[in-house]
Design an enzyme around this catalytic site. Structure first.
Site, PDB file in Angstrom:
ATOM      1  N   TYR A   1      36.230  42.542  -0.507  1.00 26.24           N
ATOM      2  CA  TYR A   1      37.487  41.640   1.033  1.00 26.24           C
ATOM      3  C   TYR A   1      37.005  42.969   1.914  1.00 26.24           C
ATOM      4  O   TYR A   1      37.390  42.662   3.201  1.00 26.24           O
ATOM      5  CB  TYR A   1      38.779  41.563   0.290  1.00 26.24           C
ATOM      6  CG  TYR A   1      39.402  40.705  -0.881  1.00 26.24           C
ATOM      7  CD1 TYR A   1      38.056  40.294  -1.006  1.00 26.24           C
ATOM      8  CD2 TYR A   1      40.249  40.325  -0.835  1.00 26.24           C
ATOM      9  CE1 TYR A   1      38.220  39.058  -2.459  1.00 26.24           C
ATOM     10  CE2 TYR A   1      40.537  39.401  -1.721  1.00 26.24           C
ATOM     11  CZ  TYR A   1      40.076  38.886  -2.212  1.00 26.24           C
ATOM     12  OH  TYR A   1      39.924  37.677  -3.113  1.00 26.24           O
TER      13      TYR A   1
ATOM     14  N   LYS B   1      33.814  43.591 -15.110  1.00 26.30           N
ATOM     15  CA  LYS B   1      33.334  42.752 -15.037  1.00 26.30           C
ATOM     16  C   LYS B   1      31.444  43.607 -15.309  1.00 26.30           C
ATOM     17  O   LYS B   1      30.372  43.545 -14.802  1.00 26.30           O
ATOM     18  CB  LYS B   1      32.852  41.455 -14.539  1.00 26.30           C
ATOM     19  CG  LYS B   1      31.428  40.529 -15.275  1.00 26.30           C
ATOM     20  CD  LYS B   1      32.286  40.091 -16.156  1.00 26.30           C
ATOM     21  CE  LYS B   1      31.167  38.954 -17.072  1.00 26.30           C
ATOM     22  NZ  LYS B   1      31.303  38.156 -17.948  1.00 26.30           N
TER      23      LYS B   1
ATOM     24  N   ASP C   1      37.291  37.363 -17.681  1.00 26.70           N
ATOM     25  CA  ASP C   1      37.007  36.649 -17.834  1.00 26.70           C
ATOM     26  C   ASP C   1      37.364  36.360 -19.139  1.00 26.70           C
ATOM     27  O   ASP C   1      38.622  35.527 -19.445  1.00 26.70           O
ATOM     28  CB  ASP C   1      35.505  35.701 -18.483  1.00 26.70           C
ATOM     29  CG  ASP C   1      34.435  36.764 -18.920  1.00 26.70           C
ATOM     30  OD1 ASP C   1      34.632  38.129 -18.965  1.00 26.70           O
ATOM     31  OD2 ASP C   1      33.039  36.661 -19.186  1.00 26.70           O
TER      32      ASP C   1
ATOM     33  N   ASP D   1      42.998  39.549  -7.141  1.00 21.36           N
ATOM     34  CA  ASP D   1      43.376  39.050  -6.477  1.00 21.36           C
ATOM     35  C   ASP D   1      43.587  37.144  -7.051  1.00 21.36           C
ATOM     36  O   ASP D   1      44.811  37.021  -7.466  1.00 21.36           O
ATOM     37  CB  ASP D   1      42.713  38.406  -5.539  1.00 21.36           C
ATOM     38  CG  ASP D   1      43.205  37.653  -4.366  1.00 21.36           C
ATOM     39  OD1 ASP D   1      44.438  37.141  -4.528  1.00 21.36           O
ATOM     40  OD2 ASP D   1      42.678  37.077  -3.021  1.00 21.36           O
TER      41      ASP D   1
ATOM     42  N   ASP E   1      47.143  35.800  -9.748  1.00 21.51           N
ATOM     43  CA  ASP E   1      47.733  34.677  -9.106  1.00 21.51           C
ATOM     44  C   ASP E   1      48.011  34.428 -10.866  1.00 21.51           C
ATOM     45  O   ASP E   1      48.740  33.112 -10.822  1.00 21.51           O
ATOM     46  CB  ASP E   1      46.135  33.561  -9.114  1.00 21.51           C
ATOM     47  CG  ASP E   1      47.065  33.851  -6.765  1.00 21.51           C
ATOM     48  OD1 ASP E   1      47.892  34.725  -6.677  1.00 21.51           O
ATOM     49  OD2 ASP E   1      47.246  32.146  -6.515  1.00 21.51           O
TER      50      ASP E   1
END
Ligand code: ATP
Length: 327
Positions: free
Chosen positions: A123, A173, A206, A230, A234
């Protein structure tokens, strides 16, 4: 009693509707505030092109906190408000912690918190185009990870874990993102030395998505990077009562600049102006604001009133009134 100077950005769509209920809760809790309202967001941009002037940022620096509803309107090109207002605010005020709490309803009230690094990663805006609008176009979007940026987010995660249940999970990750993941893992291991009582864990992002759905009770505090945070938050909202309950804080824990508190949801143009939005996410964000400015007792009362009414139905103002009277 201290008076808290709060900059209020109701914003677009349901933003002003839910913030009004949050301010109602402040009043019911008896906190003393001095409010400055700012007309910013998609509607303002469409009216006169203003997004976030530097003069407004300067004014905000003289406030104790920022309380924001939601910004964004149909008709505004993607990125104008996100980058020009929300990301500019985060970057310019260096609000490097994004804190999102989740309460699992009906699960003995288990709660967990995601700490998302808020100023770096994909970002940060690094990248660009080559040969744009040709068949050979190239777009790159780099992930910026500084030791300082990762370290301070991780340290905040450890401090929060120490104040809660001494358990912190790093989500990344590292098996594929072998540069940024390696930096994050080393920073995590280094900060862990300062917190010997905190039990640590690691999940690939994941796998964390699966655990969020199947076994969220395993988590207490999670720390992760900007993009993973982010998406994961959610998902956290979806598994813990829905978007109408998800609150968030964008914080500078050093208090060099005012921190910003907002519900996770957007401006919801589909239900705007209909007194239909659930104001609880905004009210809970307001409780985090009050906690941050030192009004712990008022924050606790608002939190208790919300927790007792998580299943409330009715209009925005009815739910707001119900919570205000519970406070
Ligand atoms: P943004 O890009 O600003 O996040 P969006 O349209 O992707 O906007 P939201 O504005 O959060 O996302 O809306 C997603 C869906 O959730 C919509 O159907 C909206 O009506 C619903 N929604 C969002 N917030 C609330 C709320 N507080 N109460 C009830 N429904 C909500």
């Amino acid at each position: 009693m201290a008076t808290h100077k709060i900059a209020v950005v109701g914003g677009d769509g349901i933003g002003p509707e839910v913030i009004a209920e949050g301010l109602k809760a402040f009043e019911a809790a008896g906190v003393s505030t001095e409010l400055t309202h700012y007309d910013l967001g998609g509607a303002r941009y469409l009216r006169d092109g203003t997004v976030l002037p530097d003069s407004v940022l300067d004014e905000w620096r003289n406030h104790d906190a920022i309380y924001l509803g939601a910004v964004g309107s149909p008709g505004v090109p993607p990125g104008v408000i996100e980058r020009g207002l929300l990301l500019k605010m985060r970057f310019e005020l260096d609000l490097y912690i994004n804190r999102r709490p989740f309460l699992l309803k009906g699960d003995n009230g288990h709660d967990f918190v995601v700490i998302r690094e808020n100023t770096e990663g994909t970002y940060a805006g690094e990248g660009g185009f080559l040969r744009k609008n040709t068949p050979h176009e190239i777009a790159t979007q780099g992930s910026v990870n500084t030791w300082r940026g990762a370290e301070r987010a991780i340290r905040y995660g450890f401090e929060l874990a120490s104040a809660r249940n001494n358990h912190l999970t790093l989500v990344h990750k590292t098996n594929v993102l072998t540069f940024s993941g390696d930096l994050w893992q080393r920073a995590f291991d280094a900060v862990a030395q300062d917190f010997p009582d905190v039990e640590t864990d690691y999940n690939h992002v994941d796998a964390a998505c699966i655990y969020f759905v199947q076994d969220p009770q395993r988590y207490d505090v999670i720390v992760t990077d900007n993009l993973f945070g982010d998406i994961l938050t959610d998902l956290g909202g979806a598994v813990s009562g829905g978007i109408g309950l998800a609150s968030s804080a964008n914080m500078d824990p050093t208090r060099n600049a005012p921190s910003m508190f907002e519900p996770v949801h957007g401006s919801a143009p589909d239900i705007a102006g209909q007194n239909k939005a659930n104001p609880i996410a905004a009210i809970l964000s307001g409780a985090m604001l009050l906690e941050f400015v030192g009004e712990q007792a008022a924050a606790d009362r608002i939190l208790a009133a919300c927790n007792a009414n998580l299943d409330a139905t009715g209009s925005t103002t009815e739910i707001g009134d119900l919570i205000a009277s519970a406070i």
